[in-house]
Enzyme design. Structure first.
Site, PDB file in Angstrom:
ATOM      1  N   ARG A  30       1.779  51.966 -51.111  1.00  0.00           N
ATOM      2  CA  ARG A  30       2.294  53.110 -50.347  1.00  0.00           C
ATOM      3  C   ARG A  30       1.278  54.247 -50.339  1.00  0.00           C
ATOM      4  O   ARG A  30       0.631  54.524 -51.359  1.00  0.00           O
ATOM      5  CB  ARG A  30       3.620  53.601 -50.943  1.00  0.00           C
ATOM      6  CG  ARG A  30       4.735  52.611 -50.740  1.00  0.00           C
ATOM      7  CD  ARG A  30       6.113  53.210 -50.969  1.00  0.00           C
ATOM      8  NE  ARG A  30       7.099  52.146 -51.022  1.00  0.00           N
ATOM      9  CZ  ARG A  30       7.624  51.546 -49.947  1.00  0.00           C
ATOM     10  NH1 ARG A  30       7.289  51.929 -48.731  1.00  0.00           N
ATOM     11  NH2 ARG A  30       8.496  50.566 -50.091  1.00  0.00           N
ATOM     12  N   ASP A  31       1.156  54.889 -49.161  1.00  0.00           N
ATOM     13  CA  ASP A  31       0.265  56.047 -49.031  1.00  0.00           C
ATOM     14  C   ASP A  31       0.790  57.184 -49.908  1.00  0.00           C
ATOM     15  O   ASP A  31       1.999  57.439 -49.964  1.00  0.00           O
ATOM     16  CB  ASP A  31       0.204  56.490 -47.562  1.00  0.00           C
ATOM     17  CG  ASP A  31      -0.975  57.401 -47.283  1.00  0.00           C
ATOM     18  OD1 ASP A  31      -1.899  56.981 -46.565  1.00  0.00           O
ATOM     19  OD2 ASP A  31      -0.977  58.549 -47.787  1.00  0.00           O
ATOM     20  N   ILE A  32      -0.122  57.877 -50.577  1.00  0.00           N
ATOM     21  CA  ILE A  32       0.266  58.951 -51.488  1.00  0.00           C
ATOM     22  C   ILE A  32       0.821  60.163 -50.728  1.00  0.00           C
ATOM     23  O   ILE A  32       1.543  60.992 -51.291  1.00  0.00           O
ATOM     24  CB  ILE A  32      -0.949  59.351 -52.357  1.00  0.00           C
ATOM     25  CG1 ILE A  32      -0.519  59.975 -53.672  1.00  0.00           C
ATOM     26  CG2 ILE A  32      -1.929  60.229 -51.600  1.00  0.00           C
ATOM     27  CD1 ILE A  32      -1.639  60.094 -54.699  1.00  0.00           C
ATOM     28  N   ASN A  88      -8.609  53.931 -38.802  1.00  0.00           N
ATOM     29  CA  ASN A  88      -9.531  55.007 -38.435  1.00  0.00           C
ATOM     30  C   ASN A  88     -10.954  54.611 -38.818  1.00  0.00           C
ATOM     31  O   ASN A  88     -11.170  53.952 -39.831  1.00  0.00           O
ATOM     32  CB  ASN A  88      -9.149  56.299 -39.164  1.00  0.00           C
ATOM     33  CG  ASN A  88      -7.775  56.803 -38.747  1.00  0.00           C
ATOM     34  OD1 ASN A  88      -7.396  56.719 -37.590  1.00  0.00           O
ATOM     35  ND2 ASN A  88      -7.011  57.312 -39.700  1.00  0.00           N
ATOM     36  N   GLU A  96     -11.005  59.200 -43.856  1.00  0.00           N
ATOM     37  CA  GLU A  96     -11.251  60.009 -45.063  1.00  0.00           C
ATOM     38  C   GLU A  96     -11.704  59.152 -46.237  1.00  0.00           C
ATOM     39  O   GLU A  96     -12.486  59.602 -47.075  1.00  0.00           O
ATOM     40  CB  GLU A  96      -9.975  60.768 -45.456  1.00  0.00           C
ATOM     41  CG  GLU A  96      -9.622  61.877 -44.472  1.00  0.00           C
ATOM     42  CD  GLU A  96      -8.274  62.511 -44.764  1.00  0.00           C
ATOM     43  OE1 GLU A  96      -7.584  62.080 -45.710  1.00  0.00           O
ATOM     44  OE2 GLU A  96      -7.897  63.427 -44.009  1.00  0.00           O
ATOM     45  N   VAL A  97     -11.177  57.946 -46.324  1.00  0.00           N
ATOM     46  CA  VAL A  97     -11.529  57.055 -47.433  1.00  0.00           C
ATOM     47  C   VAL A  97     -12.346  55.897 -46.860  1.00  0.00           C
ATOM     48  O   VAL A  97     -11.872  55.173 -45.973  1.00  0.00           O
ATOM     49  CB  VAL A  97     -10.264  56.528 -48.152  1.00  0.00           C
ATOM     50  CG1 VAL A  97     -10.657  55.580 -49.278  1.00  0.00           C
ATOM     51  CG2 VAL A  97      -9.429  57.684 -48.696  1.00  0.00           C
ATOM     52  N   HIS A 101      -9.013  50.422 -44.247  1.00  0.00           N
ATOM     53  CA  HIS A 101      -7.583  50.316 -44.511  1.00  0.00           C
ATOM     54  C   HIS A 101      -6.813  50.373 -43.201  1.00  0.00           C
ATOM     55  O   HIS A 101      -7.178  51.110 -42.290  1.00  0.00           O
ATOM     56  CB  HIS A 101      -7.100  51.417 -45.456  1.00  0.00           C
ATOM     57  CG  HIS A 101      -7.581  52.781 -45.111  1.00  0.00           C
ATOM     58  ND1 HIS A 101      -8.860  53.209 -45.381  1.00  0.00           N
ATOM     59  CD2 HIS A 101      -6.968  53.815 -44.497  1.00  0.00           C
ATOM     60  CE1 HIS A 101      -9.005  54.451 -44.954  1.00  0.00           C
ATOM     61  NE2 HIS A 101      -7.878  54.834 -44.401  1.00  0.00           N
ATOM     62  N   MET A 102      -5.752  49.589 -43.165  1.00  0.00           N
ATOM     63  CA  MET A 102      -4.833  49.611 -42.028  1.00  0.00           C
ATOM     64  C   MET A 102      -3.606  50.399 -42.459  1.00  0.00           C
ATOM     65  O   MET A 102      -3.000  50.092 -43.493  1.00  0.00           O
ATOM     66  CB  MET A 102      -4.453  48.179 -41.652  1.00  0.00           C
ATOM     67  CG  MET A 102      -3.413  48.074 -40.563  1.00  0.00           C
ATOM     68  SD  MET A 102      -2.937  46.353 -40.308  1.00  0.00           S
ATOM     69  CE  MET A 102      -4.294  45.793 -39.288  1.00  0.00           C
ATOM     70  N   HIS A 103      -3.253  51.441 -41.698  1.00  0.00           N
ATOM     71  CA  HIS A 103      -2.012  52.175 -41.958  1.00  0.00           C
ATOM     72  C   HIS A 103      -0.879  51.443 -41.257  1.00  0.00           C
ATOM     73  O   HIS A 103      -0.968  51.155 -40.057  1.00  0.00           O
ATOM     74  CB  HIS A 103      -2.068  53.593 -41.359  1.00  0.00           C
ATOM     75  CG  HIS A 103      -3.116  54.493 -41.929  1.00  0.00           C
ATOM     76  ND1 HIS A 103      -2.817  55.520 -42.798  1.00  0.00           N
ATOM     77  CD2 HIS A 103      -4.455  54.553 -41.739  1.00  0.00           C
ATOM     78  CE1 HIS A 103      -3.939  56.173 -43.111  1.00  0.00           C
ATOM     79  NE2 HIS A 103      -4.933  55.608 -42.474  1.00  0.00           N
TER      80      HIS A 103
HETATM   81  P1  5GP Z   1      -7.792  57.764 -43.523  1.00  0.00           P
HETATM   82  O1  5GP Z   1      -7.732  59.155 -43.014  1.00  0.00           O
HETATM   83  O2  5GP Z   1      -9.082  57.472 -44.284  1.00  0.00           O
HETATM   84  O3  5GP Z   1      -7.525  56.731 -42.460  1.00  0.00           O
HETATM   85  O4  5GP Z   1      -6.586  57.605 -44.527  1.00  0.00           O
HETATM   86  C1  5GP Z   1      -6.704  57.673 -45.911  1.00  0.00           C
HETATM   87  C2  5GP Z   1      -5.308  57.644 -46.473  1.00  0.00           C
HETATM   88  O5  5GP Z   1      -5.389  57.376 -47.853  1.00  0.00           O
HETATM   89  C3  5GP Z   1      -4.560  58.965 -46.319  1.00  0.00           C
HETATM   90  O6  5GP Z   1      -3.362  58.745 -45.566  1.00  0.00           O
HETATM   91  C4  5GP Z   1      -4.281  59.400 -47.754  1.00  0.00           C
HETATM   92  O7  5GP Z   1      -3.023  60.010 -47.899  1.00  0.00           O
HETATM   93  C5  5GP Z   1      -4.396  58.092 -48.520  1.00  0.00           C
HETATM   94  N1  5GP Z   1      -4.842  58.233 -49.896  1.00  0.00           N
HETATM   95  C6  5GP Z   1      -5.935  58.929 -50.319  1.00  0.00           C
HETATM   96  N2  5GP Z   1      -6.088  58.839 -51.653  1.00  0.00           N
HETATM   97  C7  5GP Z   1      -5.055  58.056 -52.085  1.00  0.00           C
HETATM   98  C8  5GP Z   1      -4.661  57.598 -53.397  1.00  0.00           C
HETATM   99  O8  5GP Z   1      -5.285  57.872 -54.411  1.00  0.00           O
HETATM  100  N3  5GP Z   1      -3.542  56.815 -53.458  1.00  0.00           N
HETATM  101  C9  5GP Z   1      -2.830  56.469 -52.339  1.00  0.00           C
HETATM  102  N4  5GP Z   1      -1.753  55.698 -52.531  1.00  0.00           N
HETATM  103  N5  5GP Z   1      -3.168  56.889 -51.108  1.00  0.00           N
HETATM  104  C10 5GP Z   1      -4.264  57.671 -50.969  1.00  0.00           C
END
Ligand code: 5GP
Length: 116
Positions: A30-32, A88, A96-97, A101-103
């Site tokens: 799950r997303d944080i 993304n 951001e990460v 990753h697929m949301h």
């Molecule tokens: P991006 O913007 O890279 O597509 O999405 C990165 C996602 O990773 C964000 O929705 C953010 O909330 C999630 N995220 C970042 N750090 C962590 C973490 O330490 N644990 C979890 N579960 N989600 C994270």
């Protein structure tokens, strides 16, 4: 060599996360910072920073992201009403990460796709 992110630590269970699924290819948790009632991240266990780094050999692994998304959408009870899958890439894509990753987002009407 790509630099590890916090997601590698989640895969190895070195930091806590609400992990819903893991196999030899992918991990889902799950997303944080959930943006909808269901907001799950599905990631390859192998570190690929962005979609730009995917090679032909990665096709099975990347396909697994979709079959796991399908399973988790069913488990979450959102398959029938529908959901959105988002990947993304790089700054203009809002990434951001830097571990692909697929949301999987759903559980409410998401409205039209936002591009900007
Ligand atoms: P991006 O913007 O890279 O597509 O999405 C990165 C996602 O990773 C964000 O929705 C953010 O909330 C999630 N995220 C970042 N750090 C962590 C973490 O330490 N644990 C979890 N579960 N989600 C994270």
């Amino acid at each position: 060599m790509a630099e590890e992110t916090i997601f590698s630590k989640i895969i190895r269970k070195e930091i806590p996360a609400d992990v819903l699924y893991q196999d030899e290819m992918v991990t889902a948790f799950r997303d944080i910072n959930p943006r909808a009632p269901s907001h799950i991240l599905i990631i390859p266990n192998k570190l690929l920073p962005t979609v730009n780094d995917i090679e032909a050999d990665d096709e099975a692994m990347m396909g697994r992201l979709f079959t796991v998304a399908r399973k988790l959408a069913k488990d979450e009870g959102i398959a029938e009403n529908g959901y959105r899958l988002i990947v993304n890439c790089n700054p203009h894509g809002g990434q951001e990460v830097y571990h692909i990753h697929m949301h999987l987002v759903g559980g409410r009407p998401l409205g039209p796709m936002i591009v900007g």
